[in-house]
Write a protein that holds these residues in place. Structure first.
Motif, PDB file in Angstrom:
ATOM      1  N   GLU A  61      52.215  66.732 -42.348  1.00 55.03           N
ATOM      2  CA  GLU A  61      52.662  67.314 -41.084  1.00 55.03           C
ATOM      3  C   GLU A  61      52.151  68.733 -40.797  1.00 55.03           C
ATOM      4  OE1 GLU A  61      54.691  66.665 -37.475  1.00 55.03           O
ATOM      5  OE2 GLU A  61      54.679  65.270 -39.158  1.00 55.03           O
ATOM      6  N   PRO A  62      52.282  69.702 -41.710  1.00 54.90           N
ATOM      7  CA  PRO A  62      51.867  71.069 -41.354  1.00 54.90           C
ATOM      8  C   PRO A  62      50.401  71.174 -40.946  1.00 54.90           C
ATOM      9  CG  PRO A  62      53.182  71.092 -43.354  1.00 54.90           C
ATOM     10  CD  PRO A  62      52.882  69.646 -43.055  1.00 54.90           C
ATOM     11  N   GLU A  63      49.575  70.255 -41.417  1.00 55.85           N
ATOM     12  CA  GLU A  63      48.145  70.354 -41.151  1.00 55.85           C
ATOM     13  C   GLU A  63      47.757  69.930 -39.733  1.00 55.85           C
ATOM     14  OE1 GLU A  63      46.330  69.630 -45.609  1.00 55.85           O
ATOM     15  OE2 GLU A  63      46.640  67.903 -44.299  1.00 55.85           O
ATOM     16  N   TRP A  64      48.574  69.151 -39.063  1.00 53.74           N
ATOM     17  CA  TRP A  64      48.149  68.671 -37.740  1.00 53.74           C
ATOM     18  C   TRP A  64      48.978  69.248 -36.595  1.00 53.74           C
ATOM     19  CZ3 TRP A  64      49.362  63.068 -35.862  1.00 53.74           C
ATOM     20  CH2 TRP A  64      50.715  62.762 -36.048  1.00 53.74           C
ATOM     21  N   ILE A  65      49.853  70.217 -36.890  1.00 54.55           N
ATOM     22  CA  ILE A  65      50.644  70.852 -35.831  1.00 54.55           C
ATOM     23  C   ILE A  65      49.720  71.542 -34.833  1.00 54.55           C
ATOM     24  CG2 ILE A  65      52.289  72.703 -35.344  1.00 54.55           C
ATOM     25  CD1 ILE A  65      53.712  71.976 -37.954  1.00 54.55           C
ATOM     26  N   SER A  66      48.759  72.307 -35.335  1.00 57.37           N
ATOM     27  CA  SER A  66      47.836  73.020 -34.451  1.00 57.37           C
ATOM     28  C   SER A  66      46.988  72.046 -33.640  1.00 57.37           C
ATOM     29  CB  SER A  66      46.936  73.938 -35.275  1.00 57.37           C
ATOM     30  OG  SER A  66      45.969  74.560 -34.463  1.00 57.37           O
ATOM     31  N   LEU A  67      46.591  70.940 -34.237  1.00 51.86           N
ATOM     32  CA  LEU A  67      45.779  69.959 -33.518  1.00 51.86           C
ATOM     33  C   LEU A  67      46.578  69.319 -32.387  1.00 51.86           C
ATOM     34  CD1 LEU A  67      44.115  68.259 -36.609  1.00 51.86           C
ATOM     35  CD2 LEU A  67      43.004  69.814 -34.996  1.00 51.86           C
ATOM     36  N   GLN A  68      47.836  68.973 -32.657  1.00 47.06           N
ATOM     37  CA  GLN A  68      48.676  68.361 -31.636  1.00 47.06           C
ATOM     38  C   GLN A  68      48.931  69.302 -30.473  1.00 47.06           C
ATOM     39  OE1 GLN A  68      52.060  65.695 -32.602  1.00 47.06           O
ATOM     40  NE2 GLN A  68      51.705  66.367 -34.697  1.00 47.06           N
ATOM     41  N   ALA A  69      49.040  70.606 -30.764  1.00 47.69           N
ATOM     42  CA  ALA A  69      49.378  71.582 -29.724  1.00 47.69           C
ATOM     43  C   ALA A  69      48.342  71.616 -28.620  1.00 47.69           C
ATOM     44  CB  ALA A  69      49.531  72.971 -30.355  1.00 47.69           C
ATOM     45  N   ASP A  70      47.084  71.323 -28.949  1.00 46.52           N
ATOM     46  CA  ASP A  70      46.010  71.382 -27.960  1.00 46.52           C
ATOM     47  C   ASP A  70      45.587  70.007 -27.443  1.00 46.52           C
ATOM     48  OD1 ASP A  70      45.804  74.168 -28.095  1.00 46.52           O
ATOM     49  OD2 ASP A  70      44.528  74.060 -29.860  1.00 46.52           O
ATOM     50  N   LEU A  71      46.306  68.971 -27.839  1.00 41.79           N
ATOM     51  CA  LEU A  71      45.962  67.617 -27.409  1.00 41.79           C
ATOM     52  C   LEU A  71      46.430  67.378 -25.978  1.00 41.79           C
ATOM     53  CD1 LEU A  71      44.761  64.909 -28.501  1.00 41.79           C
ATOM     54  CD2 LEU A  71      47.113  64.229 -28.987  1.00 41.79           C
ATOM     55  N   GLN A  72      45.541  66.885 -25.126  1.00 42.58           N
ATOM     56  CA  GLN A  72      45.875  66.605 -23.730  1.00 42.58           C
ATOM     57  C   GLN A  72      46.002  65.100 -23.514  1.00 42.58           C
ATOM     58  OE1 GLN A  72      42.631  68.547 -21.659  1.00 42.58           O
ATOM     59  NE2 GLN A  72      43.757  70.488 -21.550  1.00 42.58           N
ATOM     60  N   ASN A  73      46.844  64.741 -22.532  1.00 42.54           N
ATOM     61  CA  ASN A  73      47.079  63.332 -22.174  1.00 42.54           C
ATOM     62  C   ASN A  73      47.517  62.525 -23.393  1.00 42.54           C
ATOM     63  OD1 ASN A  73      46.070  63.882 -19.505  1.00 42.54           O
ATOM     64  ND2 ASN A  73      43.998  63.745 -20.339  1.00 42.54           N
ATOM     65  N   ALA A  74      48.408  63.088 -24.181  1.00 40.65           N
ATOM     66  CA  ALA A  74      48.824  62.461 -25.433  1.00 40.65           C
ATOM     67  C   ALA A  74      49.677  61.216 -25.182  1.00 40.65           C
ATOM     68  CB  ALA A  74      49.607  63.454 -26.281  1.00 40.65           C
ATOM     69  N   GLU A  75      49.353  60.161 -25.903  1.00 43.44           N
ATOM     70  CA  GLU A  75      50.147  58.935 -25.899  1.00 43.44           C
ATOM     71  C   GLU A  75      50.319  58.485 -27.338  1.00 43.44           C
ATOM     72  OE1 GLU A  75      48.687  55.864 -23.395  1.00 43.44           O
ATOM     73  OE2 GLU A  75      48.475  57.160 -21.630  1.00 43.44           O
ATOM     74  N   SER A  76      51.545  58.169 -27.699  1.00 41.11           N
ATOM     75  CA  SER A  76      51.851  57.822 -29.084  1.00 41.11           C
ATOM     76  C   SER A  76      52.151  56.335 -29.204  1.00 41.11           C
ATOM     77  CB  SER A  76      53.062  58.633 -29.561  1.00 41.11           C
ATOM     78  OG  SER A  76      53.386  58.315 -30.889  1.00 41.11           O
ATOM     79  N   GLN A  77      51.687  55.747 -30.288  1.00 39.50           N
ATOM     80  CA  GLN A  77      51.997  54.356 -30.593  1.00 39.50           C
ATOM     81  C   GLN A  77      52.106  54.191 -32.102  1.00 39.50           C
ATOM     82  OE1 GLN A  77      48.370  51.927 -29.420  1.00 39.50           O
ATOM     83  NE2 GLN A  77      47.855  53.941 -28.607  1.00 39.50           N
ATOM     84  N   THR A  78      52.874  53.206 -32.511  1.00 39.48           N
ATOM     85  CA  THR A  78      53.133  52.991 -33.931  1.00 39.48           C
ATOM     86  C   THR A  78      52.603  51.629 -34.349  1.00 39.48           C
ATOM     87  OG1 THR A  78      55.103  54.387 -33.873  1.00 39.48           O
ATOM     88  CG2 THR A  78      54.901  52.874 -35.728  1.00 39.48           C
ATOM     89  N   THR A  96      42.955  63.653 -25.529  1.00 40.12           N
ATOM     90  CA  THR A  96      41.709  64.409 -25.452  1.00 40.12           C
ATOM     91  C   THR A  96      41.890  65.737 -26.159  1.00 40.12           C
ATOM     92  OG1 THR A  96      41.222  63.395 -23.307  1.00 40.12           O
ATOM     93  CG2 THR A  96      39.954  65.342 -23.913  1.00 40.12           C
ATOM     94  N   LEU A  97      40.966  66.063 -27.052  1.00 37.80           N
ATOM     95  CA  LEU A  97      40.997  67.316 -27.798  1.00 37.80           C
ATOM     96  C   LEU A  97      39.616  67.946 -27.724  1.00 37.80           C
ATOM     97  CD1 LEU A  97      42.720  69.173 -29.663  1.00 37.80           C
ATOM     98  CD2 LEU A  97      41.844  67.858 -31.606  1.00 37.80           C
ATOM     99  N   SER A  98      39.552  69.182 -27.243  1.00 37.23           N
ATOM    100  CA  SER A  98      38.271  69.882 -27.070  1.00 37.23           C
ATOM    101  C   SER A  98      37.291  69.054 -26.245  1.00 37.23           C
ATOM    102  CB  SER A  98      37.659  70.230 -28.431  1.00 37.23           C
ATOM    103  OG  SER A  98      38.490  71.112 -29.155  1.00 37.23           O
ATOM    104  N   GLY A  99      37.815  68.339 -25.273  1.00 35.78           N
ATOM    105  CA  GLY A  99      36.976  67.562 -24.371  1.00 35.78           C
ATOM    106  C   GLY A  99      36.526  66.219 -24.899  1.00 35.78           C
ATOM    107  N   LYS A 100      37.012  65.810 -26.059  1.00 33.85           N
ATOM    108  CA  LYS A 100      36.607  64.540 -26.669  1.00 33.85           C
ATOM    109  C   LYS A 100      37.807  63.596 -26.789  1.00 33.85           C
ATOM    110  CE  LYS A 100      32.372  65.996 -27.415  1.00 33.85           C
ATOM    111  NZ  LYS A 100      32.508  67.402 -26.978  1.00 33.85           N
TER     112      LYS A 100
END
Length: 296
Positions: free
Chosen positions: A32-49, A59-63
């Protein structure tokens, strides 16, 4: 054919149309601590399990990416990487996380982007004899042993042909070139959000070797052996497993590992508890810059 259980049927119906919609870059972290920063900048986020594992597309950094946790350990990392490859259209695998430094020239906070990865703890435990440790005649090791530890190579099947026995699994050379470009333009942090500061400016190092194994490394003697035997810069618990799965599936792979500790090389208690946040941020910062630099 046996009927699907109601929950499984609903999962397939709701998730299947969205999983392979567009090619995505898999961006992984161990915990968990390693991806907090990545999630903060994620756009149009959709979660699935899927099978209990959470995947977040967006989308992250345009990708276009899919973010997920590998889980700590080699088995978890291999399992979640293959799960992602089976359910999403993934054209690259990028790992962002922390590691222990074994190269004495490196410092806490540095980010290492290794060119190849191997499993140092894929091992045979040798019998002790009166003159040391000795493998049975039907086993051998390509590396010098450390007491009873004799590191073994791994035989891996892929669509390339016959199963191949190897130790090193490469990062993609084209992705490494992009990492080199980004490294020259990225300034890493020397203080974390909770004011844990270093007495040096962290640097990015692209190339060299990394090793992994399902053991938390905090031992000075084994650290020295790992450095001298594998010419390794870093040690962690997941990257080689991900590299092996990516190699078997012929998907380009790269890992960014920031040093949270010295794997037993420090003067006192292991440093990870103090510098994990700083190291995680530095790795994530470099990964986001790397994604932005990747060609469309």
């Amino acid at each position: 054919m046996l009927p699907l259980r109601p929950v499984a049927a609903m999962l397939l119906l709701s998730a299947a149309p969205a999983l392979a919609d567009v090619p995505r870059i898999a961006v992984m972290s161990a915990f968990e601590p390693e991806w907090i920063s990545l999630q903060a900048d994620l756009q149009n986020a959709e979660s699935q399990t899927i099978n209990g594992q959470r995947f977040i597309t967006g989308t992250l950094s345009g990708k276009d990416v899919v973010l997920f946790l590998s889980g700590v350990s080699m088995v978890n990392a291999a399992m979640t990487t293959q799960l992602a490859l089976d359910h999403f259209d993934i054209d690259k695998v990028v790992f962002s996380g922390i590691a222990g430094g074994v190269d004495p020239s490196l410092h806490i906070g540095d980010v290492v982007v290794a060119a190849e990865w191997g499993q140092w703890l894929e091992t045979a435990m040798a019998r002790h004899t009166g003159e040391g440790y000795e493998l049975p005649t039907f086993l051998s090791s390509p590396f010098p042993n450390h007491e009873m530890f004799f590191t073994q190579e791994t035989t891996v099947a892929s669509a390339r042909g016959e199963p191949e026995t190897r130790f090193w699994f490469p990062a993609d050379p084209d992705l490494l070139k992009v990492a080199e470009e980004v490294a020259a333009d990225t300034e890493l942090a020397d203080c974390s959000g909770d004011d844990a500061c270093l007495d040096h400016q962290p640097e990015v190092h692209v190339g060299g070797n990394g090793v992994s194994g399902s053991a938390f490394m905090d031992n000075a003697d084994i650290r020295k052996w790992i450095f001298s035997t594998f010419d390794a810069r870093v040690v962690d618990m997941e990257s080689t497993a991900v590299a092996q799965v990516a190699w078997a599936n012929e998907v380009p792979f790269i890992a960014f590992r920031s040093l949270s500790d010295l794997a037993g090389g420090g003067e006192g208690e292991n440093e990870m508890g103090i510098f994990m946040s700083l190291a995680s941020e530095n790795s994530a910062k470099l990964v986001k810059a790397f994604l932005a630099k990747l060609p469309e």
